[in-house]
Design a protein around this motif. Structure first.
Motif, PDB file in Angstrom:
ATOM      1  N   ALA A 182       1.158  -1.269   0.131  1.00 28.53           N
ATOM      2  CA  ALA A 182      -0.071   0.540  -0.266  1.00 28.53           C
ATOM      3  C   ALA A 182       1.023   1.360  -0.144  1.00 28.53           C
ATOM      4  O   ALA A 182       0.113   2.056  -0.453  1.00 28.53           O
ATOM      5  N   ALA A 183       1.793   1.110   0.287  1.00 33.31           N
ATOM      6  CA  ALA A 183       2.709   2.525   0.555  1.00 33.31           C
ATOM      7  C   ALA A 183       3.124   3.240  -0.729  1.00 33.31           C
ATOM      8  O   ALA A 183       3.795   4.075  -1.139  1.00 33.31           O
ATOM      9  N   ALA A 184       3.063   1.660  -1.928  1.00 35.44           N
ATOM     10  CA  ALA A 184       3.758   2.006  -3.495  1.00 35.44           C
ATOM     11  C   ALA A 184       2.982   3.393  -4.051  1.00 35.44           C
ATOM     12  O   ALA A 184       2.968   3.871  -4.427  1.00 35.44           O
ATOM     13  N   HIS A 185       1.739   3.129  -3.126  1.00 37.14           N
ATOM     14  CA  HIS A 185       0.477   3.572  -3.730  1.00 37.14           C
ATOM     15  C   HIS A 185      -0.349   4.307  -3.027  1.00 37.14           C
ATOM     16  O   HIS A 185      -1.119   4.905  -3.537  1.00 37.14           O
ATOM     17  N   ARG A 186       0.299   4.690  -1.955  1.00 35.98           N
ATOM     18  CA  ARG A 186      -0.658   5.848  -0.705  1.00 35.98           C
ATOM     19  C   ARG A 186      -0.650   7.664  -1.517  1.00 35.98           C
ATOM     20  O   ARG A 186       0.486   8.087  -2.164  1.00 35.98           O
ATOM     21  N   LEU A 187      -1.299   8.250  -1.223  1.00 38.81           N
ATOM     22  CA  LEU A 187      -1.284   9.472  -1.443  1.00 38.81           C
ATOM     23  C   LEU A 187      -1.617  10.560   0.130  1.00 38.81           C
ATOM     24  O   LEU A 187      -1.055  11.247  -0.339  1.00 38.81           O
ATOM     25  N   THR A 188      -2.543   9.315   0.693  1.00 35.50           N
ATOM     26  CA  THR A 188      -2.635  10.515   2.591  1.00 35.50           C
ATOM     27  C   THR A 188      -2.177   9.404   3.346  1.00 35.50           C
ATOM     28  O   THR A 188      -1.702  10.042   4.996  1.00 35.50           O
ATOM     29  N   GLY A 189      -1.655   7.987   2.962  1.00 36.18           N
ATOM     30  CA  GLY A 189      -1.458   7.666   4.069  1.00 36.18           C
ATOM     31  C   GLY A 189      -2.953   7.089   5.049  1.00 36.18           C
ATOM     32  O   GLY A 189      -2.157   6.181   5.869  1.00 36.18           O
ATOM     33  N   GLU A 190      -3.986   7.208   4.179  1.00 32.47           N
ATOM     34  CA  GLU A 190      -5.200   7.173   5.507  1.00 32.47           C
ATOM     35  C   GLU A 190      -5.588   5.247   5.360  1.00 32.47           C
ATOM     36  O   GLU A 190      -6.015   4.678   5.779  1.00 32.47           O
ATOM     37  N   TYR A 191      -5.313   5.267   4.172  1.00 35.16           N
ATOM     38  CA  TYR A 191      -5.736   3.261   3.361  1.00 35.16           C
ATOM     39  C   TYR A 191      -4.936   2.874   5.347  1.00 35.16           C
ATOM     40  O   TYR A 191      -5.387   1.641   5.828  1.00 35.16           O
ATOM     41  N   ILE A 192      -3.139   2.740   4.954  1.00 33.13           N
ATOM     42  CA  ILE A 192      -2.263   2.261   5.593  1.00 33.13           C
ATOM     43  C   ILE A 192      -2.513   2.511   7.037  1.00 33.13           C
ATOM     44  O   ILE A 192      -2.545   1.779   8.296  1.00 33.13           O
ATOM     45  N   SER A 193      -3.302   3.396   7.777  1.00 34.82           N
ATOM     46  CA  SER A 193      -3.336   4.010   8.893  1.00 34.82           C
ATOM     47  C   SER A 193      -4.825   3.156   9.515  1.00 34.82           C
ATOM     48  O   SER A 193      -4.497   2.782  10.577  1.00 34.82           O
ATOM     49  N   LYS A 194      -5.856   2.912   8.179  1.00 37.86           N
ATOM     50  CA  LYS A 194      -6.567   1.314   8.605  1.00 37.86           C
ATOM     51  C   LYS A 194      -6.425   0.432   8.899  1.00 37.86           C
ATOM     52  O   LYS A 194      -7.424  -0.387   8.363  1.00 37.86           O
ATOM     53  N   THR A 195      -5.175  -0.005   8.258  1.00 44.27           N
ATOM     54  CA  THR A 195      -4.761  -1.558   8.534  1.00 44.27           C
ATOM     55  C   THR A 195      -5.113  -2.342   9.615  1.00 44.27           C
ATOM     56  O   THR A 195      -4.225  -1.876  10.486  1.00 44.27           O
ATOM     57  N   TYR A 196      -5.249  -3.248  10.113  1.00 43.89           N
ATOM     58  CA  TYR A 196      -4.614  -4.366  11.478  1.00 43.89           C
ATOM     59  C   TYR A 196      -5.717  -5.232  11.194  1.00 43.89           C
ATOM     60  O   TYR A 196      -6.320  -6.126  10.318  1.00 43.89           O
ATOM     61  N   VAL A 197      -5.110  -6.370  12.176  1.00 48.69           N
ATOM     62  CA  VAL A 197      -4.844  -7.858  12.210  1.00 48.69           C
ATOM     63  C   VAL A 197      -6.015  -8.381  13.893  1.00 48.69           C
ATOM     64  O   VAL A 197      -6.468  -6.990  14.534  1.00 48.69           O
ATOM     65  N   VAL A 198      -7.517  -8.677  13.269  1.00 50.91           N
ATOM     66  CA  VAL A 198      -8.123  -8.896  14.513  1.00 50.91           C
ATOM     67  C   VAL A 198      -8.344 -10.613  14.738  1.00 50.91           C
ATOM     68  O   VAL A 198      -8.151 -11.021  14.012  1.00 50.91           O
TER      69      VAL A 198
END
Length: 112
Positions: A37-53
């Motif tokens: 995702a870091a290669a495609h990020r514009l704002t970093g919002e997607y990355i910040s909302k990923t987690y393991v549950v």
């Protein structure tokens, strides 16, 4: 003749679900998702909302609860980011398809 307990699969899944190794593999997958995702990020919002549950298994168990791990992308645009979406041009009937980035799919192949 040998005997295999019909609950053997469920017992093995229950043991695996309680194993720390499941967390290690899930976190490896999460790292892959964030890296791709870091290669495609514009704002970093997607990355910040990923987690393991850790969630209960959807499969019925014969021996008790079984834990599964999910890697979640909780961004409101996660489906569009993964699979693509249409963009409508303002004041026009014209639309354009924006291809998906397939971040989760790539991560599964990278870790797999």
């Amino acid at each position: 003749m040998s005997y295999v307990d019909p609950r053997a699969g469920s017992m093995a899944a229950q043991i695996a679900g309680q194993s720390g190794e499941m967390d290690v593999v899930a976190n490896r997958g999460l790292s892959a998702v964030r890296s791709i995702a870091a290669a495609h990020r514009l704002t970093g919002e997607y990355i910040s909302k990923t987690y393991v549950v850790t969630v209960p298994s959807l499969e019925p168990s014969k021996v008790g609860p079984i834990d599964d791990r999910l890697i979640v992308a909780d961004d409101k645009a996660a489906v569009s980011i993964e699979y693509g979406h249409l963009v409508r041009f303002k004041n026009s009937r014209r639309v354009k398809f924006v291809p998906g980035q397939h971040i989760m799919g790539q991560a599964v192949r990278a870790v797999g």
